[in-house]
Design a protein around this motif. Structure first.
Motif, mmCIF file in Angstrom:
data_model
loop_
_atom_site.group_PDB
_atom_site.id
_atom_site.type_symbol
_atom_site.label_atom_id
_atom_site.label_comp_id
_atom_site.label_asym_id
_atom_site.label_seq_id
_atom_site.Cartn_x
_atom_site.Cartn_y
_atom_site.Cartn_z
ATOM 1 N N TRP A 296 -7.893 -5.526 1.061
ATOM 2 C CA TRP A 296 -7.050 -4.753 0.137
ATOM 3 C C TRP A 296 -7.287 -5.179 -1.305
ATOM 4 N N CYS B 78 -3.329 3.896 -3.638
ATOM 5 C CA CYS B 78 -3.801 3.751 -2.258
ATOM 6 C C CYS B 78 -3.814 5.124 -1.583
ATOM 7 N N SER C 4 -2.592 2.550 6.248
ATOM 8 C CA SER C 4 -2.814 1.390 5.397
ATOM 9 C C SER C 4 -3.910 0.513 5.976
ATOM 10 N N THR D 126 0.821 -1.211 0.000
ATOM 11 C CA THR D 126 0.000 0.000 0.000
ATOM 12 C C THR D 126 0.855 1.261 0.000
#
Length: 380
Positions: free
Chosen positions: A326, A277, A301, A271
């Motif tokens: 994620w 991100c 993150s 990330t």
């Protein structure tokens, strides 16, 4: 219209941009990696260097020529200049019995990016939708983005970890850029085919020693990029991304999440290296006297336990749920939120994962299990 810029005249381009008042950033060789930093002259560029990338591996090495942009992408992305890794939000001071909130006034600099790849232009476009549009925009990002000048470079070579063709984000530059270049080396000939995509780009080009590119030079530039695209489509990391959203939603309970969780360290490297991100958090600090306090925004993150912590504990308490969040967000639910995938196929998450987890392999593993399950259900 395409023009030809001789490689020795790249210095003219750099100085023309800097003379317009831009802080110019581009690729530099630093700490045994090609990273982004401030460019003062052509000598700042990693001429003659390339990168060798594999899952969990990164090395720089010498090329056999003097290409300026003969590498893929490094550990840094351009987002560090637009969505700052750490910035003050507000400050407060005690005034007698009252608290005074002091607004943080940020003056956004004029910035120019040299050597932006197609996948990275797509990443910036994705962050634009998230951070500069709608009711809940990031004003710091919006101000920095408004003054940005980009010089994009078509890719004529790729790292083994690149999969932009799977995500329809490269290697050819298709999104708007102030200038777009293709670097060509043919024997003793070293030059760029360059074109403008904006009024600001045309202003810069007027200051350069250019001549119109010949039809042969235009075809050669286009052929190099198309040849790379075809090579990548035949490569081991190319996959069909057209149905990823449905595939991942259908497999939220796939056994593969447990397998990848056994390897994942929840270190958040993927990330941090990812150009799209955008998770962040805020932290409050105060001095020992209690007279001053500050609030800072910083990158965070979804792999950290605190990001999803609410009353009673973390919503995603184990590595399995964090990795699934994620990957499913990046490739599936991002479509629902922002009308596109959150992945641009740059391959950074593969290269900079300490244990070499490969997103493209995880997609194939989930698809294989899904197909096996579908066949078993179809049997009488």
């Amino acid at each position: 219209m395409d023009y030809r810029l001789q490689a020795p005249d790249l210095e003219c381009l750099i100085q023309a941009i800097r003379n317009q008042g831009y802080l110019l950033y581009g690729p530099t060789l630093n700490d045994r990696a090609i990273t982004y930093g401030e460019i003062h002259s052509v000598s700042s560029l990693p001429q003659g260097w390339t990168d060798d990338q594999q899952a969990g591996q990164y090395r720089v090495k010498r090329r056999g020529d003097k290409a300026y942009f003969g590498y893929a992408v490094g550990p840094h992305s351009w987002k560090k200049y637009l969505q700052l890794p750490r910035r003050p939000v507000w400050k407060a001071a005690r005034q007698n019995q009252a608290i005074e909130i002091i607004e943080v006034q940020e003056t956004a600099p004029k910035q120019a990016f040299l050597g932006v790849r197609s996948c990275e232009l797509h990443a910036i476009a994705i962050q634009d939708r998230i951070l500069s549009q709608g009711d809940y925009h990031n004003e710091s990002y919006r101000q920095r983005r408004a003054q940005l000048f980009t010089v994009a470079v078509n890719c004529t070579s790729a790292a083994d970890t690149c999969f932009c063709t799977s995500m329809n984000t490269g290697p050819e530059v298709t999104l708007p850029s102030d200038l777009t270049m293709t670097e060509l080396i043919e024997g003793e000939e070293h030059y760029f085919v360059i074109r403008s995509g904006s009024e600001a780009g045309t202003t810069i080009m007027e200051k350069l020693p250019l001549r119109p590119a010949s039809e042969e030079e235009r075809k050669l530039a286009k052929g190099r990029v198309e040849g790379l695209a075809e090579e990548m489509r035949r490569g081991p990391r190319h996959f069909d991304s057209s149905d990823l959203k449905e595939l991942l939603y259908r497999n939220l309970d796939s056994a593969n999440w447990e397998k990848v969780a056994d390897r994942c360290l929840s270190c958040a490297n993927c990330t941090m290296a990812c150009p799209t991100c955008f998770c962040s958090t805020v932290e409050d600090t105060t001095d020992l006297s209690g007279e001053h306090a500050e609030r800072w925004e910083r990158w965070d993150s979804c792999f950290t336990a605190d990001l999803s912590h609410i009353t009673g504990g973390s919503v995603r308490a184990d590595t399995r749920s964090r990795y699934r969040q994620w990957m499913t967000h990046k490739l599936a639910s991002w479509h629902d939120q922002f009308d596109s995938s959150g992945c641009v196929g740059c391959g950074r998450c593969i290269t900079w994962c300490p244990v070499g987890i490969d997103l493209t392999e995880e997609v194939r593993a989930i698809r294989a299990l899904d197909q096996t399950q579908t066949r078993s259900q179809e049997k009488p």
